[in-house]
Design an enzyme around this catalytic site. Structure first.
Site, PDB file in Angstrom:
ATOM      1  N   GLU A   1       0.899  -0.993  -0.034  1.00  0.00           N
ATOM      2  CA  GLU A   1      -0.026   0.088  -0.068  1.00  0.00           C
ATOM      3  C   GLU A   1       0.884   1.383   0.013  1.00  0.00           C
ATOM      4  OE1 GLU A   1      -2.858  -0.007   3.247  1.00  0.00           O
ATOM      5  OE2 GLU A   1      -3.392   2.036   2.936  1.00  0.00           O
TER       6      GLU A   1
ATOM      7  N   HIS B   1      -5.033   8.073  -0.851  1.00  0.00           N
ATOM      8  CA  HIS B   1      -3.575   8.027  -0.776  1.00  0.00           C
ATOM      9  C   HIS B   1      -3.399   8.646  -2.059  1.00  0.00           C
ATOM     10  CE1 HIS B   1      -2.737   5.211   2.655  1.00  0.00           C
ATOM     11  NE2 HIS B   1      -3.574   5.955   2.979  1.00  0.00           N
TER      12      HIS B   1
HETATM   13  C1  GCO Z   1      -3.255   4.797   6.880  1.00  0.00           C
HETATM   14  C2  GCO Z   1      -3.310   3.681   6.084  1.00  0.00           C
HETATM   15  C3  GCO Z   1      -3.563   2.414   7.172  1.00  0.00           C
HETATM   16  C4  GCO Z   1      -3.212   1.374   6.413  1.00  0.00           C
HETATM   17  C5  GCO Z   1      -3.426   0.205   7.478  1.00  0.00           C
HETATM   18  C6  GCO Z   1      -3.451  -1.105   6.906  1.00  0.00           C
HETATM   19  O1  GCO Z   1      -3.213   5.846   6.134  1.00  0.00           O
HETATM   20  O2  GCO Z   1      -2.994   5.000   8.265  1.00  0.00           O
HETATM   21  O3  GCO Z   1      -4.222   3.665   5.091  1.00  0.00           O
HETATM   22  O4  GCO Z   1      -4.956   2.621   7.379  1.00  0.00           O
HETATM   23  O5  GCO Z   1      -4.204   1.027   5.475  1.00  0.00           O
HETATM   24  O6  GCO Z   1      -2.389   0.259   8.394  1.00  0.00           O
HETATM   25  O7  GCO Z   1      -2.132  -1.451   6.379  1.00  0.00           O
HETATM   26 MN    MN Z   2      -4.996   2.121   4.004  1.00  0.00          MN
HETATM   27 MN    MN Z   3      -4.685   5.923   4.737  1.00  0.00          MN
END
Ligand code: GCO
Ligand code: MN
Ligand code: MN
Length: 393
Positions: A182, A221
């Site tokens: 991610e 994001h």
């Molecule tokens: C954020 C992230 C997290 C991740 C989560 C799962 O911006 O804090 O999106 O919510 O998705 O840690 O890996």
């Molecule tokens: Mn996330």
């Molecule tokens: Mn997030």
């Protein structure tokens, strides 16, 4: 039962940390009590969700003993069994504890990097025990403010070493898990490494076991980075790398807002759901529809469940709107692909010397082609009318 009421078959999932978010922000403390994970699972099951996802420490507090952990996990498994809920995805909290203040896998201190691997292996074991087949890696604090502290190439290599190592761990244990990476451009650090899904897709191509690694793009994001989320997701789908997805809402140019899915940029949300559901043709996305969002800080627990229901309902409404849009004859006529029996074979399936010769000789009436109107104004207006509910039933 109404058509937009969520049901298990819709495969909607929530992180324990999402509905469990107590409303803490940089300017003030919690506004809601912490909810017990078992309570969360029971309530989400009643609302029609399919499962929950978790960080290791959403379920087992940091530093819990082995016997504490096994009691917590036993009770949690019982709740899953009672409700029929599943845990399709698990992940590691590599950002809350102060040891991770300079990142985890990319931190300069080798003890921090070792602890991050140790914590992740244990969290992978926990995820496997709960049946998770997708393991998410969000960088958390993998980034910098004082950029001179390390060569960014070193960070990139450290990240690769960590993921290669953990792929080996999963293979060695026959967990049958896939990794989903991610990306996020910033927050909590000034700059995060591997800031977009596109960067992740390239990074994956350099891994030792890249076949078991894909992406987990998040609406907020990519929007923070000013990008089209649907385009990022489409590229991941086109190369069979969309292993998971984080759905939420976000205004461009802000901090990570984690808003209710579809509460902002309805056009972007519509295009995304249309893509995931494959209503315009082509394969859709089969995995869980995961919401990584939280209720406004103004809400009590009832507001949290209204938020969760809203995420799921909006997804289903957008799915129905997308189906109607793609079944609208005026729309299909406008987007029908132009084919040409002579030209199309020249433009597909790569280069040959004969094709090159033919293309070079081709006479094209440049002015006629250039002056043709494309009807995209009408097409976009049709989309807006479907979205606003005045067309398509
Ligand atoms: C954020 C992230 C997290 C991740 C989560 C799962 O911006 O804090 O999106 O919510 O998705 O840690 O890996
Ligand atoms: Mn996330
Ligand atoms: Mn997030």
């Amino acid at each position: 039962m109404h058509a937009f009421d969520p049901v298990r078959e819709d495969k909607f999932t929530f992180g324990l940390w999402t509905v469990g978010n107590p409303g803490r922000d940089p300017f003030g403390p919690s506004v809601r009590p912490t909810m017990d994970p078992n309570h969360i699972v029971r309530r989400l099951a009643e609302l029609g969700a399919y499962g929950v996802n978790l960080h290791d420490n959403d379920l087992v507090p940091f530093g819990a003993s082995a016997s504490e952990q096994s009691a917590i996990v036993k009770a949690f498994k019982q709740t899953l069994a009672d409700t029929g809920m599943v845990v399709p995805m698990a992940t590691t909290n590599l950002f809350s504890h102060p040891i991770f203040k300079d990142g985890a896998f990319t931190a300069n201190d080798p003890k921090v990097r070792a602890f991050a691997l140790q914590k992740t292996m244990r969290a992978i074991d926990l995820g496997a025990e709960l049946g998770a087949k997708i393991y998410v890696f969000w960088g958390g604090r993998e980034g910098v403010e004082a950029d001179a502290c390390r060569d960014p190439r070193t960070a990139w290599h450290r990240m690769r070493d960590a993921i290669d190592f953990l792929c080996g761990y999963v293979r060695d244990n026959n967990y049958g898990m896939k990794f989903a990476l991610e990306a996020k451009p910033n927050e909590p650090r000034g700059d995060l490494y591997l800031p977009t899904t596109g960067h992740m897709l390239h990074f994956i191509s350099t891994l030792e076991h890249g076949d078991m690694v894909g992406v987990n793009p998040e609406v907020a994001h990519e929007v923070m980075a000013g990008l089209s989320f649907a385009h990022n997701v489409a590229q991941a789908m086109a190369c069979d790398k969309l292993f998971h997805i984080d759905l939420n809402g976000q205004k461009i140019g802000r901090y990570d807002q984690d808003l209710r899915f579809g509460s902002e940029d309805q056009k972007g949300a519509f295009l995304l759901v249309r893509l995931l559901e494959g209503t315009a043709g082509g394969p859709g996305y089969e995995g869980p529809r995961h919401f990584d969002a939280h209720a406004y800080r103004t809400e009590d627990e009832e507001g949290v469940w209204a938020f969760a229901t809203g995420c799921m309902r909006t997804y289903k409404i957008l799915k129905a709107r997308a189906q109607a849009f793609d079944a609208d004859p005026e729309v299909t006529a406008l987007i029908a692909e132009q084919t040409d029996r002579e030209l199309t074979p020249l433009l597909t399936r790569g280069y040959t010397i004969q094709k090159a010769a033919k293309l070079k000789e081709l006479e094209i009436d440049v002015d006629a082609v250039a002056s043709r109107g494309l009807g995209y104004e009408r097409l976009d207006q049709l989309m807006v009318e479907h979205l606003l509910g005045v067309r398509g039933g």
